[in-house]
Design a protein around this motif. Structure first.
Motif, PDB file in Angstrom:
ATOM      1  N   ARG A 141     -44.069  26.375  52.898  1.00  0.00           N
ATOM      2  CA  ARG A 141     -42.669  26.238  53.352  1.00  0.00           C
ATOM      3  C   ARG A 141     -41.823  25.368  52.413  1.00  0.00           C
ATOM      4  NH1 ARG A 141     -42.280  28.234  58.461  1.00  0.00           N
ATOM      5  NH2 ARG A 141     -44.233  28.470  59.629  1.00  0.00           N
ATOM      6  N   GLY A 142     -41.727  25.821  51.175  1.00  0.00           N
ATOM      7  CA  GLY A 142     -40.850  25.133  50.239  1.00  0.00           C
ATOM      8  C   GLY A 142     -41.471  23.951  49.533  1.00  0.00           C
ATOM      9  N   GLN A 143     -42.705  23.599  49.850  1.00  0.00           N
ATOM     10  CA  GLN A 143     -43.359  22.451  49.218  1.00  0.00           C
ATOM     11  C   GLN A 143     -44.286  22.867  48.077  1.00  0.00           C
ATOM     12  OE1 GLN A 143     -42.424  19.327  50.278  1.00  0.00           O
ATOM     13  NE2 GLN A 143     -41.010  20.598  51.480  1.00  0.00           N
ATOM     14  N   ALA A 144     -44.274  24.145  47.719  1.00  0.00           N
ATOM     15  CA  ALA A 144     -45.193  24.639  46.693  1.00  0.00           C
ATOM     16  C   ALA A 144     -44.601  24.459  45.303  1.00  0.00           C
ATOM     17  CB  ALA A 144     -45.488  26.117  46.932  1.00  0.00           C
ATOM     18  N   PRO A 145     -45.442  24.233  44.303  1.00  0.00           N
ATOM     19  CA  PRO A 145     -44.968  24.126  42.925  1.00  0.00           C
ATOM     20  C   PRO A 145     -44.706  25.510  42.331  1.00  0.00           C
ATOM     21  CG  PRO A 145     -47.341  23.975  42.948  1.00  0.00           C
ATOM     22  CD  PRO A 145     -46.903  24.057  44.401  1.00  0.00           C
ATOM     23  N   PRO A 146     -44.019  25.589  41.196  1.00  0.00           N
ATOM     24  CA  PRO A 146     -43.963  26.857  40.465  1.00  0.00           C
ATOM     25  C   PRO A 146     -45.377  27.259  40.043  1.00  0.00           C
ATOM     26  CG  PRO A 146     -42.388  25.268  39.586  1.00  0.00           C
ATOM     27  CD  PRO A 146     -43.280  24.518  40.520  1.00  0.00           C
ATOM     28  N   VAL A 147     -45.598  28.540  39.843  1.00  0.00           N
ATOM     29  CA  VAL A 147     -46.927  29.042  39.493  1.00  0.00           C
ATOM     30  C   VAL A 147     -46.814  29.950  38.277  1.00  0.00           C
ATOM     31  CG1 VAL A 147     -47.608  28.961  41.929  1.00  0.00           C
ATOM     32  CG2 VAL A 147     -46.836  31.116  40.934  1.00  0.00           C
ATOM     33  N   LEU A 148     -47.958  30.228  37.672  1.00  0.00           N
ATOM     34  CA  LEU A 148     -48.009  31.179  36.547  1.00  0.00           C
ATOM     35  C   LEU A 148     -49.391  31.798  36.515  1.00  0.00           C
ATOM     36  CD1 LEU A 148     -46.720  32.474  34.044  1.00  0.00           C
ATOM     37  CD2 LEU A 148     -47.556  30.529  32.711  1.00  0.00           C
ATOM     38  N   GLY A 149     -49.443  33.134  36.439  1.00  0.00           N
ATOM     39  CA  GLY A 149     -50.713  33.831  36.438  1.00  0.00           C
ATOM     40  C   GLY A 149     -51.327  33.942  35.049  1.00  0.00           C
ATOM     41  N   VAL A 150     -52.623  33.681  34.974  1.00  0.00           N
ATOM     42  CA  VAL A 150     -53.419  33.951  33.771  1.00  0.00           C
ATOM     43  C   VAL A 150     -54.042  35.327  33.988  1.00  0.00           C
ATOM     44  CG1 VAL A 150     -55.365  33.211  32.345  1.00  0.00           C
ATOM     45  CG2 VAL A 150     -53.924  31.498  33.493  1.00  0.00           C
ATOM     46  N   PRO A 151     -53.685  36.345  33.207  1.00  0.00           N
ATOM     47  CA  PRO A 151     -54.141  37.707  33.508  1.00  0.00           C
ATOM     48  C   PRO A 151     -55.652  37.845  33.367  1.00  0.00           C
ATOM     49  CG  PRO A 151     -53.127  37.619  31.335  1.00  0.00           C
ATOM     50  CD  PRO A 151     -52.879  36.280  31.976  1.00  0.00           C
ATOM     51  N   ALA A 152     -56.301  38.251  34.468  1.00  0.00           N
ATOM     52  CA  ALA A 152     -57.753  38.402  34.454  1.00  0.00           C
ATOM     53  C   ALA A 152     -58.207  39.551  35.343  1.00  0.00           C
ATOM     54  CB  ALA A 152     -58.428  37.106  34.911  1.00  0.00           C
ATOM     55  N   GLY A 153     -57.280  40.288  35.935  1.00  0.00           N
ATOM     56  CA  GLY A 153     -57.637  41.349  36.860  1.00  0.00           C
ATOM     57  C   GLY A 153     -57.722  42.711  36.202  1.00  0.00           C
ATOM     58  N   VAL A 154     -58.111  43.705  36.999  1.00  0.00           N
ATOM     59  CA  VAL A 154     -58.126  45.090  36.527  1.00  0.00           C
ATOM     60  C   VAL A 154     -56.704  45.604  36.434  1.00  0.00           C
ATOM     61  CG1 VAL A 154     -58.927  47.434  37.017  1.00  0.00           C
ATOM     62  CG2 VAL A 154     -60.386  45.476  37.571  1.00  0.00           C
ATOM     63  N   LYS A 155     -55.947  45.404  37.513  1.00  0.00           N
ATOM     64  CA  LYS A 155     -54.542  45.788  37.555  1.00  0.00           C
ATOM     65  C   LYS A 155     -53.720  44.505  37.465  1.00  0.00           C
ATOM     66  CE  LYS A 155     -54.829  46.806  41.820  1.00  0.00           C
ATOM     67  NZ  LYS A 155     -56.062  46.046  42.032  1.00  0.00           N
ATOM     68  N   VAL A 156     -52.790  44.466  36.546  1.00  0.00           N
ATOM     69  CA  VAL A 156     -51.913  43.302  36.432  1.00  0.00           C
ATOM     70  C   VAL A 156     -50.496  43.847  36.348  1.00  0.00           C
ATOM     71  CG1 VAL A 156     -51.456  41.146  35.203  1.00  0.00           C
ATOM     72  CG2 VAL A 156     -53.759  42.076  35.212  1.00  0.00           C
ATOM     73  N   TYR A 157     -49.999  44.334  37.491  1.00  0.00           N
ATOM     74  CA  TYR A 157     -48.693  44.973  37.539  1.00  0.00           C
ATOM     75  C   TYR A 157     -47.574  43.981  37.875  1.00  0.00           C
ATOM     76  CZ  TYR A 157     -50.965  49.604  37.610  1.00  0.00           C
ATOM     77  OH  TYR A 157     -51.684  50.723  37.306  1.00  0.00           O
TER      78      TYR A 157
END
Length: 400
Positions: A141-157
């Protein structure tokens, strides 16, 4: 970031496990067991470690915070970076087929919540992991930091991923908390995907660093492309085929059109191996796993026929992990032709235009091999139509 920034890391250790095995995803313990039985090995931890190494090389004073075991600690330790641990609340968890717990969606959500106080949260996984992170962010609820994905999956859409692990580390090192953007989270129903039904669904958005050059962007579909366009590309590919060569057809509607032009029933989302014949073609093997593909191209002259992912530009490393580093090396070094003739890239003019000048990208998992492909490649855009387009390793501009 300025000062001693705090970066969190969460890893989905089974992300991407089903890719090389030809399983079109990694969701579910049974799929994970099947992938291991086909010789697949987890790579998400290695890719997370690459991101952390780049981050620390560019901003050595960064404090890394993570969770125990496969879900973060192992990757940070492999990177050589100092770190601190946070232990999420315990609860029911599905076990990894090898015997270690800590791989369920709830585990990911708990880990994200435990790291809510960081300046930026890196997570390694695919679109399913991004959905789990999104669920955790909403719960905060608004207390989360910004995030960034490190691509490691089969599908990265989804658009919340960096183009490569190195790019994720670079963006984390350069992150300015005052400059963020919204990036979409999309995912597919994996069971439907395995049946050839591709219908990405938008689940929401995540706040990410405003680093356009480092972000992969959301995949765009090819539904607006007229069938005649794909058929024209396929006719040109068939016209270029030579006897005695094995052609590896990657996933996609355009590559499946190549199969149709040969009179063959090839797969939409799998990797197939074909050979030209006096009348049409011969299907050597359909929907192969990495191990089978390696056996089929080893010691043979082969050509990779791969399409471009719209909006992202990936040629290798997204949805075609069966073309592993050793398969790629076998193809590039196994024929009489030069490297430029052992890779046929297919894309419509509309798909190339959607890249807005950004290069085509290779992210096979071996940066040396990806760099070997770097330069310019001929892209087949129609019957008797082609263009020269730049291709580079996804990590090229972000080498830590």
């Amino acid at each position: 970031m300025t000062g001693a920034a705090v970066v969190g890391l969460v890893v989905n250790p089974v992300a991407g496990l089903g890719g090389a095995a030809g399983l079109k995803g990694s969701d579910g313990v049974e799929v994970q067991r099947a992938a291991l039985a086909r010789g697949a090995r987890p790579r998400a931890g290695e890719r997370a470690a690459r991101a952390v190494r780049t981050l620390m090389a560019r901003r050595p004073g960064t404090r890394v915070l993570t969770v125990p075991g496969r879900m973060g600690e192992d990757s940070v330790r492999a990177s050589g970076a100092p770190y601190d641990l946070v232990r999420p609340p315990t609860g029911p968890s599905k076990a990894f087929p090898g015997g270690s717990a800590g791989t369920s969606a709830e585990d990911t959500r708990r880990a994200v919540a435990a790291l809510a106080g960081v300046d930026l949260l890196l997570f390694a996984g695919g679109d399913g992991t991004a959905r789990d992170v999104l669920d955790a962010v909403r719960a905060l609820r608004g207390q989360a930091p910004p995030v960034l994905g490190v691509p490691a999956g089969v599908k990265v859409y989804s658009g919340c991923f960096a183009v490569s692990p190195a790019a994720a580390g670079f963006a984390a090192a350069e992150f300015d908390p005052a400059r963020t953007a919204e990036a979409e989270v999309v995912d597919l129903d994996e069971d439907a995907y395995r049946r050839g039904l591709v219908s990405p669904r938008l689940y929401g958005s995540l706040r990410v660093p405003a680093a356009r050059a480092a972000l992969s962007g959301r995949k765009t579909g090819s539904s607006g492309v007229a069938p005649a366009t794909a058929e024209g590309v396929a006719r040109e590919v068939v016209a270029r085929m030579r006897p005695g060569i094995r052609y590896v057809l990657g996933p996609g509607a355009t590559t499946r059109a190549v199969g149709r032009a040969l009179g063959l029933a090839t797969t939409l989302l799998g990797v197939d191996v074909v050979e030209p014949a006096p009348e049409g073609g011969r299907l050597v093997a359909a929907d192969v796993a990495e191990s089978e593909l390696f056996d089929l191209v080893s010691g043979k002259e082969a050509v990779l026929v791969l399409s471009v992912i719209g909006g992202q530009g990936f040629v290798l490393g997204r949805g075609n992990q069966q073309v592993s580093p050793r398969v790629l090396d076998a193809v590039l070094n196994g024929g009489r032709s030069g490297p430029g003739e052992q890779l046929l890239v297919l894309a419509t003019q509309q798909k190339l235009a959607s890249l807005k000048g950004r290069p085509l990208l290779a992210d096979s998992g071996d940066e040396d091999l990806d760099n070997k492909l770097g330069g310019h490649v001929q892209v087949i855009t129609g019957y008797r139509e082609s263009t020269i387009y730049r291709i580079c390793a996804a990590s090229e501009e972000f080498d830590g």
